[in-house]
Scaffold this motif. Structure first.
Motif, PDB file in Angstrom:
ATOM      1  N   LYS A   1      66.046  46.020  28.998  1.00 22.42           N
ATOM      2  CA  LYS A   1      66.328  44.647  29.415  1.00 22.42           C
ATOM      3  C   LYS A   1      66.773  44.647  30.881  1.00 22.42           C
ATOM      4  O   LYS A   1      67.440  45.591  31.303  1.00 22.42           O
ATOM      5  CB  LYS A   1      67.436  44.042  28.547  1.00 22.42           C
ATOM      6  CG  LYS A   1      67.102  43.918  27.077  1.00 22.42           C
ATOM      7  CD  LYS A   1      68.307  43.357  26.317  1.00 22.42           C
ATOM      8  CE  LYS A   1      68.036  43.237  24.824  1.00 22.42           C
ATOM      9  NZ  LYS A   1      69.211  42.753  24.085  1.00 22.42           N
ATOM     10  N   PRO A   2      66.467  43.594  31.631  1.00 19.89           N
ATOM     11  CA  PRO A   2      65.631  42.437  31.263  1.00 19.89           C
ATOM     12  C   PRO A   2      64.151  42.811  31.275  1.00 19.89           C
ATOM     13  O   PRO A   2      63.737  43.722  31.999  1.00 19.89           O
ATOM     14  CB  PRO A   2      65.954  41.425  32.353  1.00 19.89           C
ATOM     15  CG  PRO A   2      66.290  42.246  33.537  1.00 19.89           C
ATOM     16  CD  PRO A   2      66.985  43.480  33.002  1.00 19.89           C
ATOM     17  N   PHE A   3      63.365  42.104  30.476  1.00 22.08           N
ATOM     18  CA  PHE A   3      61.943  42.404  30.406  1.00 22.08           C
ATOM     19  C   PHE A   3      61.153  41.111  30.288  1.00 22.08           C
ATOM     20  O   PHE A   3      61.694  40.049  29.974  1.00 22.08           O
ATOM     21  CB  PHE A   3      61.632  43.307  29.215  1.00 22.08           C
ATOM     22  CG  PHE A   3      62.172  42.792  27.907  1.00 22.08           C
ATOM     23  CD1 PHE A   3      61.586  41.701  27.272  1.00 22.08           C
ATOM     24  CD2 PHE A   3      63.280  43.379  27.318  1.00 22.08           C
ATOM     25  CE1 PHE A   3      62.085  41.212  26.070  1.00 22.08           C
ATOM     26  CE2 PHE A   3      63.785  42.894  26.113  1.00 22.08           C
ATOM     27  CZ  PHE A   3      63.190  41.800  25.490  1.00 22.08           C
ATOM     28  N   SER A   4      59.870  41.213  30.511  1.00 21.92           N
ATOM     29  CA  SER A   4      58.969  40.077  30.313  1.00 21.92           C
ATOM     30  C   SER A   4      58.477  40.093  28.871  1.00 21.92           C
ATOM     31  O   SER A   4      58.045  41.136  28.376  1.00 21.92           O
ATOM     32  CB  SER A   4      57.778  40.191  31.267  1.00 21.92           C
ATOM     33  OG  SER A   4      56.687  39.426  30.793  1.00 21.92           O
ATOM     34  N   PRO A   5      58.545  38.949  28.169  1.00 23.24           N
ATOM     35  CA  PRO A   5      58.015  38.907  26.795  1.00 23.24           C
ATOM     36  C   PRO A   5      56.553  39.339  26.736  1.00 23.24           C
ATOM     37  O   PRO A   5      56.118  39.926  25.747  1.00 23.24           O
ATOM     38  CB  PRO A   5      58.183  37.434  26.401  1.00 23.24           C
ATOM     39  CG  PRO A   5      59.289  36.931  27.258  1.00 23.24           C
ATOM     40  CD  PRO A   5      59.155  37.660  28.563  1.00 23.24           C
ATOM     41  N   ARG A   6      55.791  39.037  27.799  1.00 22.16           N
ATOM     42  CA  ARG A   6      54.387  39.458  27.835  1.00 22.16           C
ATOM     43  C   ARG A   6      54.278  40.976  27.822  1.00 22.16           C
ATOM     44  O   ARG A   6      53.373  41.547  27.206  1.00 22.16           O
ATOM     45  CB  ARG A   6      53.687  38.893  29.078  1.00 22.16           C
ATOM     46  CG  ARG A   6      53.423  37.401  29.011  1.00 22.16           C
ATOM     47  CD  ARG A   6      52.531  36.952  30.157  1.00 22.16           C
ATOM     48  NE  ARG A   6      52.236  35.523  30.077  1.00 22.16           N
ATOM     49  CZ  ARG A   6      53.001  34.578  30.601  1.00 22.16           C
ATOM     50  NH1 ARG A   6      54.108  34.916  31.239  1.00 22.16           N
ATOM     51  NH2 ARG A   6      52.663  33.300  30.473  1.00 22.16           N
ATOM     52  N   GLU A   7      55.229  41.635  28.512  1.00 24.86           N
ATOM     53  CA  GLU A   7      55.231  43.103  28.516  1.00 24.86           C
ATOM     54  C   GLU A   7      55.510  43.632  27.112  1.00 24.86           C
ATOM     55  O   GLU A   7      54.887  44.608  26.673  1.00 24.86           O
ATOM     56  CB  GLU A   7      56.296  43.635  29.486  1.00 24.86           C
ATOM     57  CG  GLU A   7      56.372  45.157  29.503  1.00 24.86           C
ATOM     58  CD  GLU A   7      57.634  45.686  30.173  1.00 24.86           C
ATOM     59  OE1 GLU A   7      57.809  46.926  30.174  1.00 24.86           O
ATOM     60  OE2 GLU A   7      58.445  44.881  30.665  1.00 24.86           O
TER      61      GLU A   7
ATOM     62  N   TYR B   1      56.126  34.385  21.481  1.00 22.76           N
ATOM     63  CA  TYR B   1      55.076  35.128  22.190  1.00 22.76           C
ATOM     64  C   TYR B   1      54.230  35.960  21.219  1.00 22.76           C
ATOM     65  O   TYR B   1      53.016  36.062  21.371  1.00 22.76           O
ATOM     66  CB  TYR B   1      55.692  36.029  23.273  1.00 22.76           C
ATOM     67  CG  TYR B   1      55.856  35.338  24.607  1.00 22.76           C
ATOM     68  CD1 TYR B   1      54.914  35.511  25.615  1.00 22.76           C
ATOM     69  CD2 TYR B   1      56.931  34.500  24.842  1.00 22.76           C
ATOM     70  CE1 TYR B   1      55.058  34.864  26.844  1.00 22.76           C
ATOM     71  CE2 TYR B   1      57.093  33.853  26.064  1.00 22.76           C
ATOM     72  CZ  TYR B   1      56.149  34.038  27.054  1.00 22.76           C
ATOM     73  OH  TYR B   1      56.283  33.384  28.260  1.00 22.76           O
TER      74      TYR B   1
END
Length: 223
Positions: free
Chosen positions: A102-108, A21
């Motif tokens: 975590k968990p997180f969005s890679p975009r975030e 990303y």
């Protein structure tokens, strides 16, 4: 040159996902999974930002953050699955610039990286000229790179750096640098200044930090 992000994460798949990303967003990245390897790596090549997991094999992320802060202001985003408020506060008190759970969005994560880098760039004081000095280690970093100064060169730079814009004669600099009152000539100071300038120029060739005032002496002044 693309900005360099250091990913410190012991989950290989997650680290690879973040790397992908970040690459798509125009960043370069390296990955470290062992907590003991982080500080030596940062000293060798200063990244533009560190994504630092809290739970790591070998060494805790908070300890790593604290040690890095002893010699660098590189932006650090802490990443953790532990959401207890005490950990969150402790991480930020030790010098972290942001915190992601975590968990997180890679975009975030990419959005946070961009935000912290933008904030860091705005906050950086232009008067320092990208220079960071650590008197305890006699270490000088220019734009994140170690200048590898001798003890005398560091003392000279540190003194001028602490008094920006003020002109000092060679005699004043000799008195400051050689506290044991040894006999040295004006040319000794000139020689140290020449070597110091060469090392500064090797990192930032278009940036003059130490200025020579003809017939008077030297001063530190960032552009």
């Amino acid at each position: 040159m693309n900005q360099h992000i250091l990913i410190v994460e012991d989950e290989e798949k997650l680290a690879a996902l973040l790397g992908d990303y970040l690459k798509q967003a125009g960043f370069e990245s390296d990955w470290i999974e062992d907590g003991l390897a982080v500080v030596p790596s940062v000293r060798q090549r200063m990244p533009d930002l560190i994504l630092l997991d809290l739970m790591l094999p070998g060494r805790d992320g908070l300890e790593i953050c604290k040690e890095i802060r002893s010699f660098s202001e590189v932006p650090i985003i802490m990443i953790t699955a532990r959401v207890e408020e005490i950990d969150r506060l402790l991480g930020l008190e030790l010098g972290a610039d942001d915190y992601i759970c975590k968990p997180f969005s890679p975009r975030e994560v990419v959005a946070r990286v961009k935000s912290v880098l933008r904030r860091s760039g705005e906050h950086q004081a232009p008067a320092t000229g990208g220079l960071a000095l650590d008197p305890e280690r006699f270490q000088a970093l220019l734009n994140g790179r170690d200048l590898e100064l001798t003890a005398v060169e560091f003392k000279l730079l540190h003194f001028l750096f602490q008094n920006p814009g003020r002109i000092y004669s060679r005699t004043q600099l000799m008195d400051r640098i050689y506290s044991d009152q040894r006999i040295v000539s004006d040319r000794t100071i000139d020689s140290h200044i020449k070597k110091l300038r060469k090392k500064l120029s090797s990192v930032a060739p278009d940036q003059e930090l130490i200025h020579s005032i003809y017939g008077v002496g030297y001063k530190f002044e960032a552009p």
